[in-house]
Design a protein around this motif. Sequence first.
Motif, PDB file in Angstrom:
ATOM      1  N   MET A 118      82.004  -0.335 113.915  1.00  0.00           N
ATOM      2  CA  MET A 118      83.272  -0.153 114.610  1.00  0.00           C
ATOM      3  C   MET A 118      83.761   0.964 114.237  1.00  0.00           C
ATOM      4  SD  MET A 118      84.299  -3.582 112.451  1.00  0.00           S
ATOM      5  CE  MET A 118      85.182  -4.093 113.462  1.00  0.00           C
ATOM      6  N   GLY A 137      84.256  -3.754  90.226  1.00  0.00           N
ATOM      7  CA  GLY A 137      84.323  -3.548  91.478  1.00  0.00           C
ATOM      8  C   GLY A 137      85.787  -4.476  91.823  1.00  0.00           C
ATOM      9  N   VAL A 173      85.850 -10.367  96.429  1.00  0.00           N
ATOM     10  CA  VAL A 173      84.721 -11.221  95.547  1.00  0.00           C
ATOM     11  C   VAL A 173      85.468 -11.112  93.946  1.00  0.00           C
ATOM     12  CG1 VAL A 173      82.905 -11.521  95.083  1.00  0.00           C
ATOM     13  CG2 VAL A 173      83.423 -11.538  97.614  1.00  0.00           C
ATOM     14  N   ASP A 212      87.852  -0.512  88.474  1.00  0.00           N
ATOM     15  CA  ASP A 212      87.225   0.076  90.133  1.00  0.00           C
ATOM     16  C   ASP A 212      87.807   1.166  90.604  1.00  0.00           C
ATOM     17  OD1 ASP A 212      87.265  -1.927  93.319  1.00  0.00           O
ATOM     18  OD2 ASP A 212      86.878   0.499  93.199  1.00  0.00           O
ATOM     19  N   VAL A 213      86.277   1.990  91.334  1.00  0.00           N
ATOM     20  CA  VAL A 213      86.418   3.302  91.222  1.00  0.00           C
ATOM     21  C   VAL A 213      88.381   3.849  92.244  1.00  0.00           C
ATOM     22  CG1 VAL A 213      84.578   3.916  93.232  1.00  0.00           C
ATOM     23  CG2 VAL A 213      85.715   5.693  91.602  1.00  0.00           C
ATOM     24  N   GLN A 228      86.221  -2.412 100.526  1.00  0.00           N
ATOM     25  CA  GLN A 228      85.981  -2.901 101.970  1.00  0.00           C
ATOM     26  C   GLN A 228      87.112  -2.614 103.113  1.00  0.00           C
ATOM     27  OE1 GLN A 228      82.673  -3.849 103.777  1.00  0.00           O
ATOM     28  NE2 GLN A 228      80.916  -4.406 101.390  1.00  0.00           N
ATOM     29  N   TYR A 252      89.344  -1.387 106.266  1.00  0.00           N
ATOM     30  CA  TYR A 252      89.824  -2.080 108.155  1.00  0.00           C
ATOM     31  C   TYR A 252      90.484  -2.889 107.601  1.00  0.00           C
ATOM     32  CZ  TYR A 252      86.834  -6.149 106.318  1.00  0.00           C
ATOM     33  OH  TYR A 252      86.283  -7.022 105.701  1.00  0.00           O
ATOM     34  N   ASP A 275      87.321 -15.812 109.565  1.00  0.00           N
ATOM     35  CA  ASP A 275      86.581 -16.781 109.161  1.00  0.00           C
ATOM     36  C   ASP A 275      86.528 -16.521 107.370  1.00  0.00           C
ATOM     37  OD1 ASP A 275      85.649 -13.762 107.900  1.00  0.00           O
ATOM     38  OD2 ASP A 275      83.288 -14.095 108.777  1.00  0.00           O
ATOM     39  N   VAL A 319      81.951   3.121  86.829  1.00  0.00           N
ATOM     40  CA  VAL A 319      81.959   2.354  85.621  1.00  0.00           C
ATOM     41  C   VAL A 319      80.042   3.157  85.780  1.00  0.00           C
ATOM     42  CG1 VAL A 319      80.801   0.141  84.869  1.00  0.00           C
ATOM     43  CG2 VAL A 319      82.195   0.028  85.433  1.00  0.00           C
ATOM     44  N   GLY A 336      80.073  -5.325  93.127  1.00  0.00           N
ATOM     45  CA  GLY A 336      80.549  -3.950  93.206  1.00  0.00           C
ATOM     46  C   GLY A 336      80.147  -3.820  94.779  1.00  0.00           C
ATOM     47  N   GLY A 337      79.936  -5.196  95.485  1.00  0.00           N
ATOM     48  CA  GLY A 337      80.189  -4.432  97.332  1.00  0.00           C
ATOM     49  C   GLY A 337      78.591  -3.773  97.815  1.00  0.00           C
ATOM     50  N   ASP A 349      78.845  -8.611  98.473  1.00  0.00           N
ATOM     51  CA  ASP A 349      77.687  -7.749  99.407  1.00  0.00           C
ATOM     52  C   ASP A 349      76.899  -6.755  98.211  1.00  0.00           C
ATOM     53  OD1 ASP A 349      79.318  -8.203 101.078  1.00  0.00           O
ATOM     54  OD2 ASP A 349      80.072  -6.459 101.531  1.00  0.00           O
ATOM     55  N   ILE A 401      82.357 -12.642 103.205  1.00  0.00           N
ATOM     56  CA  ILE A 401      83.774 -12.680 102.204  1.00  0.00           C
ATOM     57  C   ILE A 401      83.669 -14.295 101.616  1.00  0.00           C
ATOM     58  CG2 ILE A 401      85.931 -13.077 100.988  1.00  0.00           C
ATOM     59  CD1 ILE A 401      86.360 -10.788 104.297  1.00  0.00           C
TER      60      ILE A 401
HETATM   61  C1  LIG Z   1      84.686  -3.210 109.614  1.00  0.00           C
HETATM   62  C2  LIG Z   1      84.184  -4.325 108.802  1.00  0.00           C
HETATM   63  C3  LIG Z   1      84.225  -5.863 108.706  1.00  0.00           C
HETATM   64  C4  LIG Z   1      84.051  -6.562 108.653  1.00  0.00           C
HETATM   65  N1  LIG Z   1      84.641  -8.110 108.861  1.00  0.00           N
HETATM   66  C5  LIG Z   1      84.581  -9.014 108.120  1.00  0.00           C
HETATM   67  C6  LIG Z   1      85.284  -9.902 108.860  1.00  0.00           C
HETATM   68  O1  LIG Z   1      85.725 -10.690 109.569  1.00  0.00           O
HETATM   69  N2  LIG Z   1      84.199 -11.720 107.549  1.00  0.00           N
HETATM   70  C7  LIG Z   1      83.878 -11.322 106.939  1.00  0.00           C
HETATM   71  O2  LIG Z   1      83.493 -12.179 105.708  1.00  0.00           O
HETATM   72  N3  LIG Z   1      83.224  -9.962 106.347  1.00  0.00           N
HETATM   73  C8  LIG Z   1      83.743  -8.678 106.657  1.00  0.00           C
HETATM   74  N4  LIG Z   1      83.286  -7.821 106.445  1.00  0.00           N
HETATM   75  C9  LIG Z   1      82.183  -7.365 105.260  1.00  0.00           C
HETATM   76  C10 LIG Z   1      83.386  -7.660 104.009  1.00  0.00           C
HETATM   77  O3  LIG Z   1      83.525  -6.511 104.149  1.00  0.00           O
HETATM   78  C11 LIG Z   1      82.266  -7.887 102.811  1.00  0.00           C
HETATM   79  O4  LIG Z   1      81.482  -9.023 102.501  1.00  0.00           O
HETATM   80  C12 LIG Z   1      83.283  -7.930 101.459  1.00  0.00           C
HETATM   81  O5  LIG Z   1      83.956  -6.027 101.276  1.00  0.00           O
HETATM   82  C13 LIG Z   1      82.561  -8.283 100.633  1.00  0.00           C
HETATM   83  O6  LIG Z   1      83.289  -7.803  98.900  1.00  0.00           O
HETATM   84  P1  LIG Z   1      82.835  -7.562  97.992  1.00  0.00           P
HETATM   85  O7  LIG Z   1      84.003  -7.810  96.409  1.00  0.00           O
HETATM   86  O8  LIG Z   1      81.700  -8.087  97.832  1.00  0.00           O
HETATM   87  O9  LIG Z   1      82.313  -6.211  97.224  1.00  0.00           O
HETATM   88  P2  LIG Z   1      83.389  -4.586  98.754  1.00  0.00           P
HETATM   89  O10 LIG Z   1      84.191  -5.029  99.041  1.00  0.00           O
HETATM   90  O11 LIG Z   1      82.559  -3.822  99.000  1.00  0.00           O
HETATM   91  O12 LIG Z   1      84.453  -4.452  96.663  1.00  0.00           O
HETATM   92  C14 LIG Z   1      83.753  -3.626  95.962  1.00  0.00           C
HETATM   93  C15 LIG Z   1      84.209  -2.636  94.832  1.00  0.00           C
HETATM   94  O13 LIG Z   1      83.644  -2.477  94.216  1.00  0.00           O
HETATM   95  C16 LIG Z   1      83.971  -0.757  93.521  1.00  0.00           C
HETATM   96  N5  LIG Z   1      83.256   0.314  92.707  1.00  0.00           N
HETATM   97  C17 LIG Z   1      81.206   0.102  93.276  1.00  0.00           C
HETATM   98  N6  LIG Z   1      80.260   0.151  91.904  1.00  0.00           N
HETATM   99  C18 LIG Z   1      81.333   0.238  91.248  1.00  0.00           C
HETATM  100  C19 LIG Z   1      81.630   1.327  89.669  1.00  0.00           C
HETATM  101  N7  LIG Z   1      80.319   1.371  89.848  1.00  0.00           N
HETATM  102  N8  LIG Z   1      82.171   1.011  89.316  1.00  0.00           N
HETATM  103  C20 LIG Z   1      83.723   1.031  89.656  1.00  0.00           C
HETATM  104  N9  LIG Z   1      83.460   0.825  90.802  1.00  0.00           N
HETATM  105  C21 LIG Z   1      82.664  -0.016  91.507  1.00  0.00           C
HETATM  106  C22 LIG Z   1      83.865  -0.438  95.216  1.00  0.00           C
HETATM  107  O14 LIG Z   1      84.621   0.870  94.764  1.00  0.00           O
HETATM  108  C23 LIG Z   1      84.264  -1.117  95.739  1.00  0.00           C
HETATM  109  O15 LIG Z   1      85.851  -1.803  95.862  1.00  0.00           O
HETATM  110  C24 LIG Z   1      83.109  -6.856 106.960  1.00  0.00           C
HETATM  111  C25 LIG Z   1      83.167  -5.456 106.649  1.00  0.00           C
HETATM  112  C26 LIG Z   1      83.600  -4.045 107.090  1.00  0.00           C
HETATM  113  C27 LIG Z   1      82.881  -2.746 106.774  1.00  0.00           C
END
Ligand SMILES: Cc1cc2nc3c(=O)[nH]c(=O)nc-3n(C[C@H](O)[C@H](O)[C@H](O)COP(=O)(O)OP(=O)(O)OC[C@H]3O[C@@H](n4cnc5c(N)ncnc54)[C@H](O)[C@@H]3O)c2cc1C
Lengths: 105, 336
Positions: free
Chosen positions: A44, B12, B16, B35-36, B43, B48, B55, B88, B118-119, B288, B299
């Motif tokens: 993107m 994180g 999620v 979270d860092v 994300q 974004y 969805d 962490v 932690g995505g 993730d 998500i």
């Molecule tokens: C441009 C874009 C568009 C997207 N569009 C969609 C969509 O339309 N629909 C959809 O379902 N999904 C979409 N996604 C995917 C979606 O964003 C991810 O599936 C979602 O963010 C996952 O959430 P999460 O909470 O698992 O991880 P994340 O959102 O990645 O969050 C993880 C967090 O953990 C923190 N972290 C990691 N390790 C550590 C550590 N050791 N210490 C402290 N903090 C830590 C990170 O800093 C981060 O803030 C898109 C992604 C992108 C990049």
Amino acid sequence: MINLTIIDRDGGSRSVEIPEGINLSLMEVLKASEYDILATCGGMALCATCHVQVIEGPEEYFTATDTELDVLDTLPYAPPASRLACQIRITEDMDGMVFKLVGEE
Amino acid sequence: MEHITTDICIIGAGPVGLFAVFEAGLLKMRCHLIDVLPQVGGQLSEIYPHKPIYDIPGYPDVTAQQLVDNLMLQIAPFHPTFSLGERVENLQRNEDGSYNIITNDGTVVHCQVVVIAGGLGCFEPRKPEIDRLTDFEGKGVAYMVKNPEHFRDKKVVLAGGGDSALDWAVFLSNVAERVTLVHRGDTFRGAPDSAEKVFDLAREGKIDLILKSNVVALTGDDRLREITLLDRDQQVSHIEADHLIPLFGLSPKLGPIADWGLNIDRSAIAVNTVDYSTNIERIYAIGDINTYLGKLKLILCGFHESALMAQSAFKYVFPEQKLSFKYTTVYGVSAF
Ligand SMILES: Cc1cc2nc3c(=O)[nH]c(=O)nc-3n(C[C@H](O)[C@H](O)[C@H](O)COP(=O)(O)OP(=O)(O)OC[C@H]3O[C@@H](n4cnc5c(N)ncnc54)[C@H](O)[C@@H]3O)c2cc1C
Ligand code: FES
């Protein structure tokens, strides 16, 4: 077939053969060819982790579009002819082009 | 050094991790999130925030930041606590099976269960190639602005050409003694508004704007004192500085979690799809960061994983109690 040469971060180079007529971006081709390319934003033009440098090829490929420059400008260093691989559509006139991977692993 | 005691420590604060607080809260389990990044949302907020997402069930269309804001409202009744801007680093297992999670700032979180949400990994700042940059980390060099007051009446140099460099230059021009913005180009492609504001402030003499230049070296003693610049014509110059803030975006790295003995498959943590537990007891991985046959990085899927994780984690937090499944609609959301 469209033949591209990809220079890896360690300087080694490898060629990639792409069938004509596929509707993919260079980023998608590199990912499919198992190159270490993060492409965090999925194409993107948001993350710059698909950053490449054009080494050889038709002139028009050496200039990034405005969308790409928006992102490339946020990086500490962007060599000349920097592009975002996700914004380059594979076409037949790319045959013989050489790219270098610049984005972080 | 802060000591926190909770039931579940969530690493994180992306969508999620946030929703996991809700699922844990329904079962009366308390959560602390780390979270860092300086803000919640993962994300969605970092990459974004303004993009629409289509969805999420029940939302034909919602922007990423709106979804995060709504998640925060949804979990507010459960009073989660947060350590933001901390990474962490370590995990210690105690004799009774509980864990201590330790951050780079020395915060210790004692918990019964660890949930890794932690995505893509820890969002870490892109570090430019500047001589002695890391020597001055914490001694003048910082990669984010946690508390603007820290820069009051100081000489601050910002480096970068994106939105955050522009926004902080404008903001800090009212706080710092002197703000200098160094950019390798001569145009800014951030929001046109912010770029204009920066040019205006430079014209009024409230910001020093140094274009077509890079910061190349740092000097000082016990802390940063001076910055060396190199311009496009290879001319070298020096400026006094108390702080340097390089703002070149963030890139995710799996980081220290990779060394905890978890089963890792291509930068993701392998889990059991029965409850999203990892190979180490009391540690779960959701969203993730995990991988299993058929995994989709969405998500929606992370939300589902949160619910199953919470049902399974209950036995460690309340070993004396038996959990029987009830719909949330039976009792409503009873806060604590
Ligand atoms: C441009 C874009 C568009 C997207 N569009 C969609 C969509 O339309 N629909 C959809 O379902 N999904 C979409 N996604 C995917 C979606 O964003 C991810 O599936 C979602 O963010 C996952 O959430 P999460 O909470 O698992 O991880 P994340 O959102 O990645 O969050 C993880 C967090 O953990 C923190 N972290 C990691 N390790 C550590 C550590 N050791 N210490 C402290 N903090 C830590 C990170 O800093 C981060 O803030 C898109 C992604 C992108 C990049
Ligand atoms: S994949 Fe993110 S900019 Fe190309």
